[in-house]
Design a protein around this motif. Structure first.
Motif, mmCIF file in Angstrom:
data_model
loop_
_atom_site.group_PDB
_atom_site.id
_atom_site.type_symbol
_atom_site.label_atom_id
_atom_site.label_comp_id
_atom_site.label_asym_id
_atom_site.label_seq_id
_atom_site.Cartn_x
_atom_site.Cartn_y
_atom_site.Cartn_z
ATOM 1 N N ARG A 1 0.631 -1.398 0.051
ATOM 2 C CA ARG A 1 -0.007 -0.441 -0.210
ATOM 3 C C ARG A 1 0.779 1.294 0.390
ATOM 4 N NH1 ARG A 1 -4.415 -2.373 1.375
ATOM 5 N NH2 ARG A 1 -4.052 -3.217 3.228
ATOM 6 N N GLU A 2 2.025 1.537 0.790
ATOM 7 C CA GLU A 2 2.582 2.492 1.039
ATOM 8 C C GLU A 2 3.698 2.464 -0.276
ATOM 9 O OE1 GLU A 2 5.874 1.377 3.755
ATOM 10 O OE2 GLU A 2 4.433 1.814 5.317
ATOM 11 N N ARG A 3 3.494 1.178 -1.050
ATOM 12 C CA ARG A 3 4.406 1.689 -3.086
ATOM 13 C C ARG A 3 3.410 2.151 -3.775
ATOM 14 N NH1 ARG A 3 6.401 -2.249 -4.754
ATOM 15 N NH2 ARG A 3 5.402 -4.274 -2.824
ATOM 16 N N GLY A 4 1.875 2.240 -3.485
ATOM 17 C CA GLY A 4 1.141 1.826 -3.987
ATOM 18 C C GLY A 4 0.678 0.801 -4.924
ATOM 19 N N ALA A 5 0.895 -0.208 -4.504
ATOM 20 C CA ALA A 5 0.650 -1.265 -5.485
ATOM 21 C C ALA A 5 -0.732 -1.643 -4.721
ATOM 22 C CB ALA A 5 1.504 -2.453 -4.887
ATOM 23 N N PHE A 6 -1.221 -1.160 -4.195
ATOM 24 C CA PHE A 6 -2.852 -1.653 -2.944
ATOM 25 C C PHE A 6 -2.845 -0.512 -2.850
ATOM 26 C CE2 PHE A 6 -0.375 -5.083 -1.653
ATOM 27 C CZ PHE A 6 -0.544 -6.064 -2.685
ATOM 28 N N GLY A 7 -5.065 -0.288 -3.028
ATOM 29 C CA GLY A 7 -5.452 0.706 -2.796
ATOM 30 C C GLY A 7 -5.670 0.287 -1.318
ATOM 31 N N PRO A 8 -6.584 1.510 -1.052
ATOM 32 C CA PRO A 8 -6.848 0.858 0.849
ATOM 33 C C PRO A 8 -7.606 -0.163 1.162
ATOM 34 C CG PRO A 8 -7.660 3.090 0.072
ATOM 35 C CD PRO A 8 -7.447 2.340 -0.911
ATOM 36 N N GLU A 9 -6.986 -0.298 2.239
ATOM 37 C CA GLU A 9 -7.832 -1.622 2.439
ATOM 38 C C GLU A 9 -9.913 -1.910 1.950
ATOM 39 O OE1 GLU A 9 -7.963 -5.971 6.188
ATOM 40 O OE2 GLU A 9 -5.978 -3.244 5.979
ATOM 41 N N VAL A 10 -10.159 -2.908 2.473
ATOM 42 C CA VAL A 10 -11.716 -3.249 1.997
ATOM 43 C C VAL A 10 -11.797 -3.676 3.415
ATOM 44 C CG1 VAL A 10 -13.575 -3.525 0.764
ATOM 45 C CG2 VAL A 10 -11.611 -2.323 -0.672
ATOM 46 N N THR A 11 -12.582 -3.075 4.325
ATOM 47 C CA THR A 11 -13.291 -3.828 5.229
ATOM 48 C C THR A 11 -14.129 -5.505 4.909
ATOM 49 O OG1 THR A 11 -12.780 -2.015 6.705
ATOM 50 C CG2 THR A 11 -14.196 -3.732 7.347
ATOM 51 N N VAL A 12 -14.390 -6.389 5.069
ATOM 52 C CA VAL A 12 -14.648 -7.111 5.517
ATOM 53 C C VAL A 12 -14.377 -8.253 6.494
ATOM 54 C CG1 VAL A 12 -14.192 -8.172 2.828
ATOM 55 C CG2 VAL A 12 -12.905 -8.823 4.400
ATOM 56 N N PRO A 13 -16.167 -8.929 7.137
ATOM 57 C CA PRO A 13 -16.057 -9.343 8.195
ATOM 58 C C PRO A 13 -15.124 -9.787 8.385
ATOM 59 C CG PRO A 13 -18.097 -9.693 6.501
ATOM 60 C CD PRO A 13 -17.163 -8.663 5.472
ATOM 61 N N ALA A 14 -15.078 -11.013 9.518
ATOM 62 C CA ALA A 14 -13.427 -11.593 9.711
ATOM 63 C C ALA A 14 -14.047 -12.865 9.512
ATOM 64 C CB ALA A 14 -13.532 -11.478 11.384
ATOM 65 N N THR A 15 -15.339 -13.386 9.546
ATOM 66 C CA THR A 15 -16.338 -14.507 9.041
ATOM 67 C C THR A 15 -15.964 -14.457 7.274
ATOM 68 O OG1 THR A 15 -18.000 -13.402 9.246
ATOM 69 C CG2 THR A 15 -17.369 -14.098 11.511
ATOM 70 N N ALA A 16 -15.745 -13.775 6.514
ATOM 71 C CA ALA A 16 -15.689 -13.898 5.455
ATOM 72 C C ALA A 16 -15.018 -14.872 4.587
ATOM 73 C CB ALA A 16 -15.590 -13.007 4.663
ATOM 74 N N SER A 17 -15.092 -15.564 3.724
ATOM 75 C CA SER A 17 -14.533 -16.586 2.954
ATOM 76 C C SER A 17 -12.873 -15.896 2.630
ATOM 77 C CB SER A 17 -14.511 -16.858 1.689
ATOM 78 O OG SER A 17 -14.622 -15.638 1.396
ATOM 79 N N PHE A 18 -11.561 -16.685 2.954
ATOM 80 C CA PHE A 18 -10.754 -16.523 2.347
ATOM 81 C C PHE A 18 -10.273 -15.423 1.273
ATOM 82 C CE2 PHE A 18 -9.532 -19.664 4.923
ATOM 83 C CZ PHE A 18 -8.010 -19.230 6.362
ATOM 84 N N GLN A 19 -10.982 -16.438 0.421
ATOM 85 C CA GLN A 19 -10.837 -15.437 -0.816
ATOM 86 C C GLN A 19 -11.481 -13.808 -1.083
ATOM 87 O OE1 GLN A 19 -13.097 -16.896 -4.177
ATOM 88 N NE2 GLN A 19 -13.772 -15.203 -5.588
ATOM 89 N N ASP A 20 -12.806 -13.989 -0.367
ATOM 90 C CA ASP A 20 -12.856 -12.696 0.176
ATOM 91 C C ASP A 20 -12.076 -11.452 0.537
ATOM 92 O OD1 ASP A 20 -15.279 -12.998 -1.462
ATOM 93 O OD2 ASP A 20 -16.410 -12.594 0.227
ATOM 94 N N ARG A 21 -11.396 -12.027 2.299
ATOM 95 C CA ARG A 21 -10.852 -11.415 3.277
ATOM 96 C C ARG A 21 -9.090 -10.756 2.085
ATOM 97 N NH1 ARG A 21 -9.711 -14.630 8.196
ATOM 98 N NH2 ARG A 21 -10.159 -15.888 6.780
#
Length: 192
Positions: A163-183
């Motif tokens: 994120r600091e290097r601009g490779a990712f946008g801001p984290e999108v919050t998903v429930p802790a119970t979400a699938s690994f894919q969604d997390r």
């Protein structure tokens, strides 16, 4: 010391097996389509994926890796086609991986680390961008759950720096119970 965690060679092969049919199903008219990576078209994202594997090969083979090649994406796809180019570079990477002691230290632009640890980052890049390309081209976006879990675990370590290097946008919050894919997607700045 014995290798701990997933076998990088097996994970690399699984990630390729997941990515290839997505690439094969892309139609020429979709090359200029937008992707979840808002700065890149489908064509640019494929070029990035190929460049990331060339970068991985350069690091693993100790032939001088320049991370800026991964951002050189605004050009036509290779003349041989995306699948042929992916098959070519992934064969080189696999050959190098199979000859490498995974605990051997490799020099990367991000610091020295075991080769088996380093390759998990380019593998994660492939997994995340498989979803991006599938999403952008209207294909099934369901990733193999084991690969999504591996990518999530890698991202928990590298996402903040990315994120600091601009490779990712801001984290999108998903429930802790979400699938690994969604997390994984949320951690990489994507809306699941």
């Amino acid at each position: 010391m014995a290798q701990q965690g997933p076998n990088p060679i097996e994970i690399y092969e699984q990630a390729l097996a997941q990515y290839r049919p997505i690439l094969a199903a892309i139609k020429a008219e979709q090359h200029k389509s937008s992707t979840p990576c808002t700065d890149w078209t489908v064509e640019a994202l494929i070029n990035h994926s190929l460049a990331t594997q060339r970068f991985a090969q350069a690091v693993l083979s100790k032939s001088g890796a320049d991370p800026s090649v991964m951002a050189d994406v605004n050009h036509p796809l290779p003349a041989e086609g995306a699948i042929a180019a992916l098959n070519s570079i992934s064969s080189e990477v696999l050959s190098t991986l199979k000859s490498l002691n995974m605990e051997e230290i490799v020099e990367t632009p991000f610091g020295a680390m075991p080769g088996g640890q380093f390759i998990m980052v380019p593998i994660t890049d492939m997994i995340v961008h498989t979803w991006d390309v599938a999403k952008a081209t209207g294909q099934n976006t369901t990733l193999a759950s084991g690969l999504a879990e591996v990518a999530f675990n890698v991202l928990t370590v590298v996402a903040a720096n990315g994120r600091e290097r601009g490779a990712f946008g801001p984290e999108v919050t998903v429930p802790a119970t979400a699938s690994f894919q969604d997390r994984m997607l949320g951690l990489s700045g994507r809306q699941p």
